[in-house]
Design a protein around this motif. Structure first.
Motif: not given
Length: 680
Positions: A402-405, A413-423
């Motif tokens: 998601t970071m590269k994408f 927002p896709l990377f933010a969803c992955a990071a926030f969802g992991s937290a």
């Protein structure tokens, strides 16, 4: 490449592995319905054969495709076949190992269940269905087994027939999946119409010859099936209610079988998805991940926490797949299968001991259930992304994708969803662990306070633990403990890189990248930044949970819930999806059904009943007419003839002289008559 599996034909081994659970289910249904102990052993032995067969096929490196024509209608030919490639090898290994652990665990968990035979028969047909999806070489076969998975899950969720929640949950799951499956079926038809084939090997080659719009339509319709099975928004509402079934069923549904099928479907047909479709999949996964994670934050039932964590993690897998991380999404599917199965079986072990799912009543189980608590801690750390556990590496892969994408396309927002969802995942999972295992029993404190306030209350003496489920808690029996230990091992090591260090590309991710159906971007330069992000968000989530819920807590969650009442109510009411669906769909359909039933009762039944009453009246008049007129006329003729006969018999006296006299008189009268007629 080897051509045999320990001297046996790979096709034979695959067929035996596939058909053995079907044979087990048939034997149990036909002969062992009242012999639960034998049925459980037959089903568990079958699961062991599946695990052995699947691991043997995967280990020997045999890869093959074989099929035979089954039905021919004009130019259309439907074949039955098996496709065993690297992805199939990984999936069949997961299904076999996790399925065996669930079966062994169930021997202890379902020991006293009266319907044990039905339960294990359902497990066998479930295993058969999932193996069919994994091994099928065409879309029609996949759809057949896809529906069998839905049927078997319906049976297993509905196991506790005496509880109304069970049939309600099974119907909800069945209906929600039918919505997605309708789109899936349309996708299969569209695929055949556009490509002229439904064979997996031919679909990827055929996609280059059709228009992009057709590909988008086909891909989105196929994705509908994945949305239903893998519980993506908006069809995610069935999965939490599926907790109504036995807890080992939850482990099987939420780890290696039913919900994994949707992610597997996207991975299997990845070459069919265009950039636009993948972007839609990514955002669907991201939204699903966040919505499910926020709902899990406020759950008080630890089984429901695990259910929403499953939805959230499935969303993360879809997010990875949609962000061009084919290997990353499927890598997380593999690691998730092990630690999620471990989480649910640990939950089953807890319930088997304390007989409640209510976290506010628990606490202090760490000392009473050390094996369960340690195994669940390992699984909780894995799903939270703690370094050196499997989930850390698979989450790192998705974060890197998601970071590269986001860097390449601007979809931050896709990377933010992955990071926030992991937290959020780390927070609510450790919240659950702290509430269940850490500190001391909260029920004991409540009971002690109650006794102190009502020390003169009759009926409760010292040492009464009826109000404290933790008081008599104990570690589960070996049949339930050993599967936890067995699953804890892959929950730790299955994601390890070759260097066995927290830095480097994991073995499984390399294997998956090697067999990717399309070229995917390299994530090598993003792994270390993604690992740092993963470590930071996991630390924040775990630290936050410790500050609010551990024995060392310094904050109380209740004031926060009151201060943020809007968000708390939103999460508590599951973002109002159930209420919206109830208002838009359930109530109108129920109202329509009620009105139709009323119309049927008043109008249709009125017409039918009126016709019946009219017929009754007519039949009564007909009966009267028949008795008085018809019967009167017939009976009158009969009586007249009878009277004439009675009078006539007076002439029959049997005397010869009388007969001669009558004859003489008759002759005289005859001649007189003739004479008068002639004269006249």
């Amino acid at each position: 490449m080897p051509t045999t599996v320990f001297g046996f034909s790979p096709l034979l081994v695959a067929l035996v592995t596939l058909l053995t659970p079907l044979a087990s289910a048939a034997v149990i249904a036909l002969f062992l319905r009242r012999q639960g102990a034998i049925a459980s052993l037959v089903s568990t032995f079958t699961a062991a054969l599946i695990a052995a067969g699947g691991l043997s096929l995967a280990y020997t490196g045999v890869r093959f495709t074989d099929s035979a024509d089954w039905l021919t209608l004009g130019n259309f030919t439907l074949s039955l076949g098996i496709k065993f490639d690297d992805l199939s090898a990984l999936m069949i290994s997961i299904v076999g190992v996790v399925g065996l652990c669930v079966h062994v665990f169930s021997l202890g968990y379902m020991h006293d269940d009266a319907a044990k035979a039905r339960y294990f028969g359902g497990l066998s047909i479930f295993m058969f269905s999932m193996l069919g999806i994994v091994l099928a070489d065409n879309l029609f076969m996949i759809f057949i087994f896809w529906e069998l998975v839905g049927f078997s899950s319906y049976v297993l969720i509905n196991h506790y027939l005496e509880k109304q929640s069970a049939p309600d949950a099974s119907k909800k799951a069945f209906i929600a999946n039918r919505v997605g499956d309708f789109g899936f079926l349309l996708g299969i038809i569209a695929c055949y119409y556009a490509l002229g084939t439904v064979n997996l090997s031919n679909i990827a080659a055929a996609t280059v010859s059709i228009a992009g719009v057709d590909t988008n339509v086909i891909a989105l319709l196929l994705f509908c099936g994945a949305v239903g099975k893998s519980a993506q928004v908006p069809l995610h509402v069935w999965l939490p209610d599926a907790m109504a079934g036995p807890t080992p069923v939850s482990a099987l549904i939420h780890a290696a079988t039913m919900v994994a099928a949707g992610v597997y479907l996207v991975g299997r047909f990845y070459a069919l998805f265009t950039a636009e479709t993948l972007l839609y999949i990514a955002y669907t996964g991201g939204v699903t991940m966040i919505i499910a994670a926020t709902i899990a934050l406020v759950q008080t039932d630890y089984k429901k926490v695990l259910a929403y964590s499953t939805i959230s993690q499935l969303g993360m897998m879809m997010l990875g797949l949609g962000s061009l991380g084919w290997a990353a999404g499927l890598f997380h599917l593999i690691t998730h299968a092990f630690f999620k199965a471990l989480l649910f079986l640990s939950a089953g072990s807890i319930y088997h001991s304390v007989h409640t799912y209510d976290m506010p009543k628990l606490g202090g189980l760490l000392k009473k259930m050390p094996i369960t608590s340690l195994c669940m801690l390992i699984a909780t750390m894995a799903i939270s992304g703690v370094p050196l556990l499997s989930g850390f590496y698979s989450k790192d892969a998705i974060l890197a994708a998601t970071m590269k994408f986001a860097y390449d396309t601007g979809h931050i927002p896709l990377f933010a969803c992955a990071a926030f969802g992991s937290a959020l995942t780390a927070f609510y999972m450790f919240r659950m662990w702290f509430l269940v295992f850490d500190g001391t029993s909260r029920s004991a404190h409540l009971e002690h306070a109650s006794h102190s306030a009502h020390h003169d209350d009759h009926g409760h003496g010292h040492g009464d633990h009826h109000g404290d489920p933790v008081a008599h808690a104990h570690e589960s029996e070996p049949a339930m403990a050993w599967p936890l230990i067995a699953l804890a091992i892959p929950s730790v090591i299955v994601g390890y890189p070759i260097t066995i260090l927290p830095i480097g590309e994991p073995i499984l991710e390399q294997m998956l990248s090697y067999c990717a159906p399309v070229a995917t971007p390299s994530l090598a330069e993003y792994h270390i930044p993604a690992m740092l992000v993963s470590f930071v968000v996991a630390s924040l989530g775990i630290g936050g949970a410790a500050l609010f819920y551990s024995r060392w807590r310094i904050f109380n969650a209740e004031p926060f819930a009151k201060n943020f009442a809007f968000l708390y109510n939103l999460f508590q009411n599951k973002w109002y999806f159930d209420k919206v669906y109830d208002t838009i769909f359930v109530q109108p359909i129920m109202s329509l059904a009620y009105n139709i039933a009323k119309f049927d009762k008043v109008v249709v039944d009125g017409i039918v009943n009126g016709a019946a009453k009219t017929t009754m009246i007519v039949s009564r008049f007909s009966n009267v007419f028949d008795r008085t007129a018809i019967d009167g006329m017939v009976n009158g003729v009969a009586e007249t003839v009878l009277k004439i006969g009675s009078r006539s018999q007076l002439l029959q006296t049997g005397r010869l002289r009388q007969y001669l006299a009558v004859l003489t008189v008759g002759v005289v009268v005859l001649f007189c008559g003739l004479y008068l007629w002639i004269q006249g």
